[in-house]
Motif scaffolding. Sequence first.
Motif, short mmCIF file in Angstrom:
data_model
loop_
_atom_site.label_atom_id
_atom_site.label_comp_id
_atom_site.label_asym_id
_atom_site.label_seq_id
_atom_site.Cartn_x
_atom_site.Cartn_y
_atom_site.Cartn_z
N SER A 224 0.83 -1.21 0.00
CA SER A 224 0.00 0.00 0.00
C SER A 224 0.86 1.26 0.00
N ALA A 225 1.96 1.26 0.75
CA ALA A 225 2.85 2.43 0.77
C ALA A 225 3.49 2.63 -0.60
N THR A 226 3.87 1.55 -1.25
CA THR A 226 4.48 1.63 -2.57
C THR A 226 3.49 2.16 -3.61
N ILE A 227 2.26 1.66 -3.55
CA ILE A 227 1.23 2.12 -4.49
C ILE A 227 0.95 3.60 -4.30
N LEU A 228 0.83 4.04 -3.04
CA LEU A 228 0.58 5.45 -2.78
C LEU A 228 1.72 6.31 -3.30
N LEU A 229 2.95 5.90 -3.09
CA LEU A 229 4.10 6.67 -3.57
C LEU A 229 4.17 6.66 -5.10
N ALA A 230 3.94 5.50 -5.71
CA ALA A 230 4.05 5.37 -7.16
C ALA A 230 2.95 6.14 -7.90
N PHE A 231 1.73 6.08 -7.41
CA PHE A 231 0.61 6.68 -8.14
C PHE A 231 0.23 8.07 -7.66
N ASN A 232 0.61 8.44 -6.45
CA ASN A 232 0.21 9.74 -5.91
C ASN A 232 1.42 10.59 -5.53
N GLY A 233 2.60 9.99 -5.52
CA GLY A 233 3.80 10.72 -5.16
C GLY A 233 3.83 11.14 -3.70
N ARG A 234 3.07 10.44 -2.86
CA ARG A 234 2.96 10.80 -1.45
C ARG A 234 3.50 9.70 -0.56
N ILE A 235 3.96 10.11 0.63
CA ILE A 235 4.48 9.19 1.63
C ILE A 235 3.32 8.75 2.52
N ALA A 236 3.27 7.48 2.88
CA ALA A 236 2.18 6.94 3.69
C ALA A 236 2.48 7.09 5.19
N GLY A 237 2.80 8.29 5.61
CA GLY A 237 2.99 8.57 7.03
C GLY A 237 1.64 8.95 7.63
N ILE A 238 1.21 8.21 8.63
CA ILE A 238 -0.14 8.39 9.16
C ILE A 238 -0.30 9.73 9.86
N SER A 239 0.70 10.18 10.60
CA SER A 239 0.56 11.47 11.29
C SER A 239 0.40 12.60 10.28
N GLY A 240 1.12 12.56 9.20
CA GLY A 240 0.97 13.57 8.15
C GLY A 240 -0.39 13.50 7.49
N MET A 241 -0.90 12.28 7.32
CA MET A 241 -2.23 12.14 6.73
C MET A 241 -3.31 12.71 7.63
N ILE A 242 -3.21 12.40 8.91
CA ILE A 242 -4.21 12.92 9.85
C ILE A 242 -4.13 14.44 9.90
N ASN A 243 -2.92 14.98 9.92
CA ASN A 243 -2.76 16.43 9.90
C ASN A 243 -3.39 17.03 8.65
N GLY A 244 -3.20 16.39 7.49
CA GLY A 244 -3.79 16.86 6.24
C GLY A 244 -5.30 16.79 6.25
N VAL A 245 -5.86 15.75 6.86
CA VAL A 245 -7.31 15.62 6.94
C VAL A 245 -7.88 16.74 7.80
N LEU A 246 -7.20 17.09 8.88
CA LEU A 246 -7.68 18.13 9.78
C LEU A 246 -7.63 19.52 9.16
N GLU A 247 -6.87 19.69 8.08
CA GLU A 247 -6.81 20.98 7.39
C GLU A 247 -7.98 21.19 6.43
N PHE A 248 -8.73 20.14 6.12
CA PHE A 248 -9.95 20.20 5.30
C PHE A 248 -9.72 20.80 3.91
N LYS A 249 -8.69 20.40 3.22
CA LYS A 249 -8.45 20.88 1.87
C LYS A 249 -9.09 19.90 0.88
N PRO A 250 -9.92 20.39 -0.04
CA PRO A 250 -10.56 19.48 -1.01
C PRO A 250 -9.55 18.70 -1.86
N SER A 251 -8.38 19.29 -2.12
CA SER A 251 -7.38 18.59 -2.94
C SER A 251 -6.73 17.43 -2.19
N GLU A 252 -6.96 17.34 -0.90
CA GLU A 252 -6.35 16.30 -0.08
C GLU A 252 -7.35 15.22 0.32
N ILE A 253 -8.42 15.05 -0.44
CA ILE A 253 -9.47 14.07 -0.11
C ILE A 253 -8.92 12.64 -0.12
#
Length: 139
Positions: free
Chosen positions: A20-49
């Motif tokens: 799952s981490a490899t797929i996220l990095l390969a297709f979205n260019g993002r790191i699968a760090g959970i704390s960063g994801m939760i922080n991004g969700v709390l910012e409520f940006k539509p581009s980060e859905i």
Amino acid sequence: MTIEPSWIYGLIGGILIGISATILLAFNGRIAGISGMINGVLEFKPSEIWRVFFLGGMLLGGIIYEYLLPFPKTPTYDVLVIPMILGGFLVGFGTRMGNGCTSGHGVCGLGRLSVRSFTAVISFLASGMVTVYIIRHFL
């Protein structure tokens, strides 16, 4: 019929996390760090859905495993609530101080050969070992 837990379940889980981490990095260019994801969700940006879907998939996977599959269930422990809450706050503080959590540094950072992540993982492991030693020998 009960299925006894074994190292196979850990291996399968680790492989799934790595995929799952490899797929996220390969297709979205993002790191699968959970704390960063939760922080991004709390910012409520539509581009980060995508973060909402990733975290929701993790929760849904845990619910399916725990309640719908015939595998061994998650072990339960008798714990004291106050130390558990204190530990949660300390983990959150360490996550902010370390600029990421164990999933981001350990799974993704080490896979990218990041020196910062290697340093963080060594710190996580050393802190855990010292904590266990203190709890078992002095408390």
